[in-house]
Design a protein around this motif. Sequence first.
Motif, short mmCIF file in Angstrom:
data_model
loop_
_atom_site.label_atom_id
_atom_site.label_comp_id
_atom_site.label_asym_id
_atom_site.label_seq_id
_atom_site.Cartn_x
_atom_site.Cartn_y
_atom_site.Cartn_z
N ARG A 1 0.85 -1.19 0.00
CA ARG A 1 0.00 0.00 0.00
C ARG A 1 0.88 1.23 0.00
O ARG A 1 1.73 1.40 0.87
N VAL A 2 0.67 2.08 -0.98
CA VAL A 2 1.48 3.29 -1.13
C VAL A 2 0.56 4.46 -1.49
O VAL A 2 -0.58 4.27 -1.93
N ARG A 3 1.07 5.67 -1.30
CA ARG A 3 0.33 6.88 -1.67
C ARG A 3 0.73 7.32 -3.07
O ARG A 3 1.90 7.29 -3.43
N ALA A 4 -0.26 7.76 -3.83
CA ALA A 4 0.01 8.32 -5.15
C ALA A 4 0.69 9.67 -4.99
O ALA A 4 0.11 10.59 -4.41
N SER A 5 1.91 9.77 -5.46
CA SER A 5 2.66 11.01 -5.27
C SER A 5 2.90 11.77 -6.57
O SER A 5 3.26 12.94 -6.54
N GLY A 6 2.73 11.10 -7.69
CA GLY A 6 2.95 11.76 -8.97
C GLY A 6 2.78 10.77 -10.11
O GLY A 6 2.71 9.56 -9.90
N THR A 7 2.70 11.31 -11.30
CA THR A 7 2.56 10.48 -12.49
C THR A 7 3.85 9.69 -12.72
O THR A 7 4.95 10.21 -12.57
N GLY A 8 3.67 8.44 -13.09
CA GLY A 8 4.84 7.60 -13.33
C GLY A 8 4.45 6.15 -13.49
O GLY A 8 3.32 5.84 -13.88
N GLU A 9 5.38 5.27 -13.16
CA GLU A 9 5.18 3.84 -13.33
C GLU A 9 5.61 3.07 -12.08
O GLU A 9 6.59 3.44 -11.43
N THR B 1 -1.47 7.95 -13.92
CA THR B 1 -1.45 9.40 -14.10
C THR B 1 -2.08 10.04 -12.87
O THR B 1 -3.25 9.75 -12.55
N VAL B 2 -1.32 10.85 -12.17
CA VAL B 2 -1.79 11.42 -10.91
C VAL B 2 -2.17 12.89 -11.10
O VAL B 2 -1.38 13.68 -11.65
N ALA B 3 -3.40 13.22 -10.66
CA ALA B 3 -3.88 14.60 -10.71
C ALA B 3 -3.49 15.32 -9.43
O ALA B 3 -3.79 14.86 -8.32
N ALA B 4 -2.77 16.42 -9.58
CA ALA B 4 -2.33 17.17 -8.41
C ALA B 4 -3.52 17.78 -7.68
O ALA B 4 -4.57 18.07 -8.28
#
Length: 258
Positions: free
Chosen positions: A221-229, A251-254
């Motif tokens: 379990r991790v937090r979405a911190s930014g767009t990536g892989e 793809t992470v929406a700020a």
Amino acid sequence: MRKRIAVLCVATVLAAGAVLLVPTVTTDTSQGDTRVLGITVNGGRTILVGPTEPVTFPLEVTAEDGSGIRSVSPIGVWGPSYGVLKASPMKCTPTSHTVSVCRGTVTVDPARKDVYNDEAGTWFVDLKVNANDGDHFVGQTAGGFSLKRAARISGYGVPPHADEGRELTVKGWLNRSFWSDNKYHGYEGGTAYLQFRPHGSSHWTTVATALSDPTGTVTARVRASGTGEFQWYSPGDKWTGSAISPPLTVTVAAKPGR
């Protein structure tokens, strides 16, 4: 039962006067100035064997004697739990008056039951080097190499889009080849690292570590911190090869105001 059969086969072969390439059978001793300068198996790389496909790998022996090298024979390879593989005839090429490089191959076919699960690990070369003047060198553990069960890992659970800060449950399935039934099955107790690579970067960073459960499933379990892989990486162990999953893109929406 298989190991008991192997022991009986050794006794039968000995009674028949044949040569079996396992270290407990070799009784010859070295004589003269013949020596092995080096042994290379598969170019020094680990040999990974899947559940069904045969794998052929090169074997190279460099040997020296004052009179020159005539042959490397007999030769074979052996491993844990009575594991034995047969090498092809070795072809020797002189590189000087005293030194020769002898090359051959070894094939391991799991579909033909050349190996079983408990035979993964460290293997050795068993050989006799014969010189032109009758001298010889005998080595039962003349060169070691690693033969492992091939592994695979998949990843899932990453949404294509996520809000920044959202908790993501990333899962994967770690499995390895079972030579016993020639299939891939879940690998329990394997270590896997969840890694993240920001968009536009070539560097992966480990963000979580997991151990596979009895089915081979890994969870983080991790937090979405930014767009990536994201990807899963399992380094393997003494008996199992490493594995990397295909990348999972998010793809992470700020958050508003950022």
